[in-house]
Design a protein around this motif. Structure first.
Motif, short mmCIF file in Angstrom:
data_model
loop_
_atom_site.label_atom_id
_atom_site.label_comp_id
_atom_site.label_asym_id
_atom_site.label_seq_id
_atom_site.Cartn_x
_atom_site.Cartn_y
_atom_site.Cartn_z
N MET A 1 68.06 64.87 13.12
CA MET A 1 67.21 63.95 14.35
C MET A 1 67.34 64.88 15.37
N ALA A 2 66.35 64.89 16.30
CA ALA A 2 66.03 65.79 17.56
C ALA A 2 67.10 65.47 18.30
N ASP A 3 67.53 66.46 19.01
CA ASP A 3 68.89 66.18 19.99
C ASP A 3 68.40 65.96 21.32
N TYR A 4 67.75 64.85 21.54
CA TYR A 4 67.44 64.32 22.88
C TYR A 4 67.35 63.02 22.77
N LYS A 5 67.04 62.05 24.09
CA LYS A 5 66.76 60.79 24.15
C LYS A 5 65.41 60.48 24.72
N ILE A 6 64.96 59.44 24.42
CA ILE A 6 63.82 59.02 24.98
C ILE A 6 63.82 57.53 25.67
N VAL A 7 63.59 57.48 27.03
CA VAL A 7 63.57 56.28 27.73
C VAL A 7 62.22 55.93 28.25
N ILE A 8 61.70 54.80 27.81
CA ILE A 8 60.26 54.23 27.95
C ILE A 8 60.34 53.08 29.24
N PRO A 9 60.27 53.55 30.32
CA PRO A 9 60.40 52.41 31.62
C PRO A 9 58.98 51.60 31.29
N ALA A 10 59.31 50.21 31.43
CA ALA A 10 57.90 49.40 31.31
C ALA A 10 58.37 48.19 32.35
N ARG A 11 57.40 48.31 33.27
CA ARG A 11 57.32 46.90 34.42
C ARG A 11 56.19 46.22 33.94
N TYR A 12 56.28 44.97 34.22
CA TYR A 12 55.39 43.79 33.95
C TYR A 12 54.28 44.04 34.91
N ALA A 13 54.89 44.09 36.23
CA ALA A 13 54.02 44.10 37.28
C ALA A 13 52.97 45.29 37.49
N SER A 14 51.67 45.22 37.88
CA SER A 14 50.73 46.07 37.80
C SER A 14 49.53 45.83 38.61
N SER A 15 49.07 46.35 39.65
CA SER A 15 48.02 45.93 40.60
C SER A 15 46.67 45.97 39.91
N ARG A 16 46.36 46.75 38.88
CA ARG A 16 45.24 46.90 38.29
C ARG A 16 45.18 45.79 36.99
N LEU A 17 46.50 45.79 36.31
CA LEU A 17 46.65 45.34 34.83
C LEU A 17 47.98 44.78 34.70
N PRO A 18 48.18 43.46 35.39
CA PRO A 18 49.20 42.83 35.16
C PRO A 18 49.69 42.54 33.88
N GLY A 19 51.06 42.51 33.61
CA GLY A 19 51.29 42.63 32.18
C GLY A 19 50.95 43.55 31.28
N LYS A 20 50.62 44.85 31.69
CA LYS A 20 50.02 45.91 30.90
C LYS A 20 50.78 46.12 29.93
N PRO A 21 52.11 46.36 29.66
CA PRO A 21 52.75 46.60 28.51
C PRO A 21 52.74 45.85 27.49
N LEU A 22 52.30 44.57 27.54
CA LEU A 22 52.24 43.61 26.50
C LEU A 22 50.81 43.40 26.36
N LEU A 23 49.72 44.31 26.79
CA LEU A 23 48.47 43.95 26.24
C LEU A 23 48.08 44.69 24.92
N MET A 24 47.43 43.56 24.08
CA MET A 24 47.42 43.80 22.65
C MET A 24 46.18 44.86 22.54
N LEU A 25 46.76 45.84 21.56
CA LEU A 25 45.76 46.90 21.28
C LEU A 25 45.87 47.28 19.87
N ALA A 26 44.78 46.85 19.06
CA ALA A 26 44.99 47.31 17.73
C ALA A 26 45.82 46.44 17.09
N GLY A 27 45.83 45.15 17.40
CA GLY A 27 46.93 44.31 16.71
C GLY A 27 48.33 44.20 16.99
N LYS A 28 48.73 45.10 18.10
CA LYS A 28 50.18 45.42 18.65
C LYS A 28 49.99 45.49 19.83
N PRO A 29 51.24 44.80 20.65
CA PRO A 29 51.54 45.00 22.15
C PRO A 29 51.30 46.70 22.38
N MET A 30 50.96 47.05 23.55
CA MET A 30 50.77 48.60 23.88
C MET A 30 52.27 49.14 23.86
#
Length: 256
Positions: free
Chosen positions: A1-30
């Motif tokens: 395994m690669a010797d590093y970590k990944i954190v994906i910050p995800a907020r629901y609030a967005s001035s232009r696209l509220p709920g952006k992380p949960l937008l459906m793209l090609a059958g899956k949430p973003m």
């Protein structure tokens, strides 16, 4: 395994696209597309950091590890610092900040960002840049520029055209200097946990406020930022409604 970590910050609030992380793209949430890009790197830990139960529930549904964080963070760096504290990661650990609206990010770019810290122990942060090809970009304040030293550590970031070619620019021709590359900063960040431990105690500085560039805080306090140079900038993430259809079409093309 690669010797590093990944954190994906995800907020629901967005001035232009509220709920952006949960937008459906090609059958899956973003956020799932982004998570799968992270998994493909082989990183030792991959965590979605959010302050919203809707994102937590969706992420847990596709098997991601989720850490609930404070809703009061000013930026993703603060959120990742909280994750590192909760998880009690060691000071020498390397963490990549993978934005939750980048479903097309190349996994090679994630790995390259981590390597900037793994290969340069004196660095507290790492990031990425690419040489500008169009004259207009050199003078566009929305394009952030970075000047490097001989070892590819950042000397300064600015919205102004740097380095300023005194002789070439004095007549205002609008032509970019040919004496030295003009590098565009790409907002992909890696952190050493020891830096994250310090970051929350670092007060904002005047440079950061003037340029509206968060990374200047690190330079102000003497933190070294290693910059990897890549040939081409990655495609844009999802910021506007117009981006949704464009990125979805690209994801569908990849799937077929």
């Amino acid at each position: 395994m690669a010797d590093y970590k990944i954190v994906i910050p995800a907020r629901y609030a967005s001035s232009r696209l509220p709920g952006k992380p949960l937008l459906m793209l090609a059958g899956k949430p973003m956020i799932q597309h982004v998570y799968e890009r992270a998994v493909a790197t082989g990183a030792t830990d991959i965590i979605i950091a959010t302050d919203d139960e809707r994102i937590r529930d969706v992420a847990a549904g596709f098997g991601a590890e989720v850490v609930m964080t404070s809703p009061d963070h000013e930026n993703g760096t603060e959120r990742i610092a909280e994750v590192a504290r909760i998880k009690q990661w060691p000071a020498e650990a390397v963490v990549v900040n993978l934005q939750g609206d980048e479903p097309l990010i190349p996994q090679s770019l994630i790995a390259l960002t981590a390597q900037g810290l793994i290969q340069h122990p004196q660095a507290g942060m790492s990031s990425v840049c690419t040489a500008l090809k169009h004259d207009a970009d050199a003078f566009n304040p929305n394009v952030v520029k970075v000047v490097l030293d001989q070892q590819q550590f950042a000397l300064y970031f600015s919205r102004a055209s740097i380095p300023w070619d005194r002789d070439a620019y004095k007549n205002g021709t609008g032509m970019m200097t040919t004496k030295i590359p003009v590098y565009r900063h790409i907002g992909m960040y890696g952190y050493r946990v020891s830096f994250l431990q310090q970051y929350t105690a670092m007060q904002p500085c005047a440079l950061e406020g003037t340029e509206a560039l968060e990374q200047l805080r690190a330079l102000w306090y003497g933190v070294k930022i290693h910059m990897a140079i890549i040939d081409e900038a990655p495609g844009h993430g999802v910021d506007t409604p117009d981006d949704v259809a464009r990125v979805e079409a690209m994801l569908q093309a990849l799937n077929t």
